[in-house]
Enzyme design. Structure first.
Site, mmCIF file in Angstrom:
data_model
loop_
_atom_site.group_PDB
_atom_site.id
_atom_site.type_symbol
_atom_site.label_atom_id
_atom_site.label_comp_id
_atom_site.label_asym_id
_atom_site.label_seq_id
_atom_site.Cartn_x
_atom_site.Cartn_y
_atom_site.Cartn_z
ATOM 1 N N GLU A 41 -36.132 16.231 27.187
ATOM 2 C CA GLU A 41 -35.949 16.455 25.752
ATOM 3 C C GLU A 41 -34.540 16.010 25.389
ATOM 4 O OE1 GLU A 41 -36.536 20.551 24.348
ATOM 5 O OE2 GLU A 41 -34.987 20.180 22.839
ATOM 6 N N ARG A 45 -28.340 15.744 18.799
ATOM 7 C CA ARG A 45 -27.051 16.374 18.480
ATOM 8 C C ARG A 45 -25.915 15.380 18.555
ATOM 9 N NH1 ARG A 45 -27.631 21.854 22.224
ATOM 10 N NH2 ARG A 45 -29.821 22.109 21.671
ATOM 11 N N THR A 69 -33.819 19.551 18.938
ATOM 12 C CA THR A 69 -32.837 19.937 17.914
ATOM 13 C C THR A 69 -33.106 19.209 16.607
ATOM 14 O OG1 THR A 69 -31.253 20.131 19.765
ATOM 15 C CG2 THR A 69 -30.401 20.537 17.579
ATOM 16 N N LYS A 129 -41.792 27.060 21.113
ATOM 17 C CA LYS A 129 -40.532 27.251 21.835
ATOM 18 C C LYS A 129 -40.020 28.647 21.468
ATOM 19 C CE LYS A 129 -35.783 25.470 21.515
ATOM 20 N NZ LYS A 129 -34.986 24.351 22.031
HETATM 21 C C1 3PG Z 1 -31.775 24.274 23.300
HETATM 22 O O1 3PG Z 1 -31.549 23.614 22.298
HETATM 23 O O2 3PG Z 1 -32.935 24.445 23.678
HETATM 24 C C2 3PG Z 1 -30.647 24.969 23.965
HETATM 25 O O3 3PG Z 1 -29.421 24.479 23.560
HETATM 26 C C3 3PG Z 1 -30.724 24.999 25.454
HETATM 27 O O4 3PG Z 1 -30.130 26.179 25.796
HETATM 28 P P1 3PG Z 1 -29.268 26.322 27.124
HETATM 29 O O5 3PG Z 1 -28.066 25.426 26.950
HETATM 30 O O6 3PG Z 1 -28.881 27.778 27.149
HETATM 31 O O7 3PG Z 1 -30.133 25.926 28.285
#
Ligand code: 3PG
Length: 207
Positions: A41, A45, A69, A129
């Site tokens: 994924e 960002r 995101t 999610k």
């Molecule tokens: C996401 O967007 O799914 C998170 O930023 C991932 O979270 P993590 O950095 O705690 O794994």
């Protein structure tokens, strides 16, 4: 095209990656693949994200690429145009859901409450999610959802680590988890693809 529920079955872990340099996209994906992970994924960002998705879809076989995101107007369409095969949103506004639906791509929309999950179920969405998993209640919260919402399946993300991933993966309503730990910034910067491969291999063994 795959169903959203099928996306959860590709690998027990979805690596959530932030790429500052699109040139890292292909070697990173190949390292994950060598470690046994067949999806990635790419989060929208960074300015490099769409080019990263294009490079992966163009140059790597056998890996399903998602765009994550997705929060802004137009991003779902841009990600689809770049070649993303599924879309991930951290939350679920009507506008985001409509834009995601217009692409026709499978999606993992983000939820952290029962009402959000029910609203998505009303739209026919069954693969969600759960974000941010640890701050939002973690394993006990998800476990509590399995009885009243037995048709919904979750990919918990946010605070997942090699230490707690196994506890999530043991839940009946969890098919995979998401996490950023598989693509550490230092490894990307140094081109340490062997380290990424080792992290992937370890992550797969948790499932
Ligand atoms: C996401 O967007 O799914 C998170 O930023 C991932 O979270 P993590 O950095 O705690 O794994």
């Amino acid at each position: 095209m795959r169903a959203a529920t099928d996306i959860l079955e590709i690998s027990p872990i979805i690596p959530v990656v932030v790429l500052d340099d699109a040139a890292h996209a292909v070697p990173l994906t190949q390292a994950l693949q060598r470690g046994g992970i067949h999806t990635i994924e790419v989060t929208l960002r960074t300015p490099a994200a769409l080019e990263a998705i294009e490079r992966i879809t163009g140059e790597v076989e056998g890996v399903t690429v998602g765009a994550g995101t997705i929060t802004q107007p137009g991003q779902a369409k841009e990600a689809a145009r770049a070649g993303a095969e599924y879309l991930v949103t951290p939350g679920s506004t009507d506008r985001l859901l409509d834009e995601v639906a217009e692409t026709g791509l499978p999606a993992l929309p983000g939820v952290s409450t029962v009402s959000e999950a029910l609203r998505l179920a009303e739209r026919g969405m069954r693969a969600l999610k759960f974000f941010p998993a640890e701050p939002a209640g973690g394993v006990p919260y998800l476990k509590a959802l399995s009885s009243p919402l037995p048709d919904l399946t979750f990919c918990p993300t946010g605070g997942i680590t090699p230490d707690n991933a196994g506890r999530y993966l043991a839940l009946p309503n969890v098919r995979c988890v998401g996490g950023s730990w598989l693509a550490p910034k230092e490894a990307l910067g140094k081109g340490d693809w062997g380290h990424v491969e080792a992290l992937a291999r370890q992550a797969v063994s948790l499932g």
